[in-house]
Design an enzyme around this catalytic site. Structure first.
Site, PDB file in Angstrom:
ATOM      1  N   ASP A   1      -4.748  24.561 -22.752  1.00  9.47           N
ATOM      2  CA  ASP A   1      -3.764  24.995 -23.731  1.00  9.47           C
ATOM      3  C   ASP A   1      -3.633  26.519 -23.662  1.00  9.47           C
ATOM      4  OD1 ASP A   1      -2.126  24.274 -26.132  1.00  9.47           O
ATOM      5  OD2 ASP A   1      -3.526  25.617 -27.138  1.00  9.47           O
TER       6      ASP A   1
ATOM      7  N   GLU B   1      -0.843  25.513 -19.589  1.00 10.05           N
ATOM      8  CA  GLU B   1       0.368  26.168 -20.043  1.00 10.05           C
ATOM      9  C   GLU B   1       0.293  27.612 -19.563  1.00 10.05           C
ATOM     10  OE1 GLU B   1       1.871  24.410 -24.211  1.00 10.05           O
ATOM     11  OE2 GLU B   1      -0.039  25.420 -24.382  1.00 10.05           O
TER      12      GLU B   1
END
Ligand code: CA
Length: 669
Positions: A353, A382
């Site tokens: 993340d 990400e």
């Protein structure tokens, strides 16, 4: 996507008032980098029937105690241990006799003040809500046959079909027919069906669909669900980390029993592995749920987080804080944590993340450490942050720097938004909505974000250059848990969309995803046309928004069969997953198009050893049928007007191909 999610998540973090305590290094050290580093592992509790040993790394502590409790919450300590200062900033102590089944909490004293109880930063078993560590024998948590459990073979990340799911979304609906609904064990139940039908759900649904990996939304211990009141059916995605190395309790049958969640998690992995499905964990090392009361802050205040120039805590996550991966012990912590999940839980991959908050060096060191165990374990993330992190921009693990992180992939928002429209405006459509100007972004995603001579990078969304060295460094997707799901997005961007158009465009979108040379990724339930009633950010929406209604699999069987056939097509044809940039440049040629909203390409000369000599793929997002000039030949159609048949469902001769409205055409000879 990230901004909306993270900013709204601030609401749940509201009680974490930011203070400046710990914002500057301890007076004995000039900087955090001068803190002594522990060279050995960070194991904080070692149990044997004869004694339990404790260790905590806290170089600035004046005193460290461990309190022993009978239960995971409440009550008074049974006893305590005063730890002694040891080398490399650690504190150690041992408690004689057998304390299995008890719980523990550290308390650290700094500058005359006790910081408050914490399970430590590296608890591997905890009580309810993760507030105390648990003294257990971890070997006793292994299910039968665990030593025979094996990671499924993966030759190339290009061979993956990733399915992103939330435990509760997947199995909480009554139509799932699953007994342990919303739990880890849901994925261990075989032969589950929609009640009173023969339509498969659960793990049988996954094997029938043909996915290769489940990507689980956060399944480490997170804070936002009260594990004591599970009957209230609260929901959260789980991006609020509490204990990084323990499974979340709310997905277990008994969160009060520390071994329960561990065993059930392993049973889930074991069941998926037995079906040849790998397990990818969503890991959220970039921030913690609270700041003041976090295990990090109650162990070594300030050290694990970045700070602004004025000394306040930085907040690149927009969740109240950002961790400092570049600091020796945070880096070590992340590496150890990833390796622990691999060794103890047999995990097959990790999705980071807000990876852009971490530094490149840490990500590369994680990749290297993982390679030493199994290079086929995948790592992607990400490639962005929520706001600018407090670290030199050119050293952050951003998407634009993926070329400096071999073996690590990032999500392509160029491709995603080229298909469905920008993350910050739900009403704005793109290629799928028939809006011209997105063709180069689609082409960018089709080659896997690599350099390709036929792409005009100046016309690609968000980037003006290729960012991947290899196509396996790009995750190819049109939707995920963030933002609207595909059905909602199509409805939002195309007012008065007809039901048949919704189906056509859903199929068209995923045909682009599955014929992309990147790693294809779908959001659970898209294959049965799930919706979330138009909710953009469902991070804590109730089940009636988030649950997948499996009745939709019956209602949308045609779409489901299309997804299944599309996945088989990719699996059966190596041309769609070359996995190598040079091969793609050699074998993938884009064809000139006669009008807007069309992308066409030719996979030529038995690409990557494919049995098919030439494959032509054409995407038509127009509401009218179109004509496409192709190399003259006699072609068999395998995908036409929303139907796939690999053996052929028609023929096309000559150099003109006709593509039905809002659909993909795939031909071969
Ligand atoms: Ca929890």
């Amino acid at each position: 996507m990230y901004k909306m999610k993270k900013l709204k998540k601030l609401a749940i973090i509201g009680l974490a008032a930011v203070t400046v305590s710990g914002c500057s290094p301890n007076k004995n050290y000039k900087s955090y980098d001068d803190y002594p580093v522990r060279s050995g592992d960070l194991l904080e509790m070692i149990y044997t029937p004869q004694s339990t040993s404790f260790m905590l790394w806290s170089p600035i502590a004046e005193d460290v105690r461990v309190f022993i409790y009978k239960s995971g919450e409440g009550g008074s300590p049974e006893t305590s241990v005063t730890l002694k200062k040891d080398e490399e900033g650690t504190w150690k102590g041992t408690l004689g006799e057998d304390w299995k089944g008890y719980f523990y909490a550290f308390n650290v004293k700094i500058e005359g003040a006790w910081l408050g109880e914490t399970p430590g930063i590296n608890a591997r078993a905890v009580g309810v809500n993760g507030n105390r560590g648990a003294i257990i024998d971890i070997n006793e948590t292994n299910p039968d046959g665990w030593h025979n459990d094996k990671r499924p073979t993966l030759k190339s990340p290009a061979d993956m079909i990733v399915y992103e799911m939330h435990h509760r979304d997947f199995s909480i609906h009554a139509a799932s027919g699953i007994d342990n609904n919303g739990k880890y064990l849901a994925l261990t139940e075989e032969n589950t069906v929609i009640p009173n039908t023969t339509t498969a759900t659960g793990i049988d649904h996954l094997t029938d669909l043909g996915i290769t990996h489940v990507h689980l939304l956060p399944s480490f211990d997170y804070a936002s669900i009260d594990e004591r009141t599970l009957s209230e059916n609260n929901y959260n995605w789980g991006y609020d980390p509490q204990n990084y190395n323990v499974p979340e309790g709310s997905y277990s049958i008994d969160p009060h029993n520390p071994a329960s969640r561990i065993t059930e998690f392993k049973k889930m992995v074991q069941a998926l592995h037995a079906k040849g499905i790998g397990v990818i964990l969503d890991v959220v090392y970039n921030h913690t749920f609270t700041l003041n009361n976090s295990p990090f802050e109650r162990t070594v205040p300030g050290y694990f987080y970045r700070h602004n120039p004025d000394g306040t805590y930085a907040d690149g996550s927009a969740c109240g804080n950002e961790t400092a991966s570049e600091r020796a012990m945070m880096r070590k912590y992340m590496i150890e944590s990833v390796l622990y999940w691999i060794k103890e839980y047999h995990i097959d991959g990790f999705r980071f993340d807000l990876m852009g908050i971490h530094d490149i060096e840490t990500m590369n060191q994680i990749r290297k450490a993982v390679n030493a165990i199994d290079p086929s374990i995948v790592i992607y993330g990400e490639g962005w942050s929520a706001t600018a992190p407090q670290y030199p921009a050119d050293s952050l693990a951003m998407k634009a720097h993926i070329q400096r992180m071999p073996g690590i992939a990032a999500f392509s928002d160029e491709f995603r938004d080229g298909l469905r429209g920008p993350f910050n405006d739900d009403k704005q459509g793109a290629f799928l909505a028939g809006n011209p100007g997105n063709e180069e972004s689609i082409k960018f995603g089709l080659v896997g974000a690599i350099e390709h001579p036929q792409i005009d990078y100046s016309k690609v969304n968000y980037t003006d250059a290729p960012w991947a060295t290899q196509p396996t460094q790009m995750i190819s997707y049109v939707s995920c848990h963030d933002d609207m799901c595909l059905v909602d997005r199509l409805k939002s961007t195309i007012p008065n969309i007809r039901p048949d158009e919704l189906i056509r465009l859903n199929k068209l979108a995923q045909t682009a995803v599955f014929t992309s040379q990147g790693i294809p990724f779908i959001y659970a339930g898209e294959e049965v046309m799930r919706d979330k009633k138009g909710v953009h950010n469902s991070y804590k929406s109730p089940d009636d928004i988030n649950a997948i209604d499996w009745n939709r699999k019956i209602q949308n069987n045609d779409t489901y069969q299309f997804y299944k056939a599309l996945i088989q097509l990719r699996k059966n044809h190596p041309a769609f997953r070359m996995g190598d940039a040079d091969l793609i440049r050699k074998h993938l040629e884009f064809l000139p198009t006669l009008q807007d909203n069309i992308v066409a390409f030719h996979l030529k000369d038995h690409a990557n050893g494919d049995l098919w000599k030439d494959i032509i793929v054409i995407f038509n997002a127009n509401k009218m049928p179109i004509k496409q000039i192709v190399p003259a030949g006699q072609y068999t159609t395998v995908c036409n007007n929303g139907q796939i048949n690999e053996k052929g469902n028609g023929f096309q001769y000559g150099k003109e191909a006709y593509v039905a409205p809002q659909s993909a055409l795939i031909l071969h000879n």
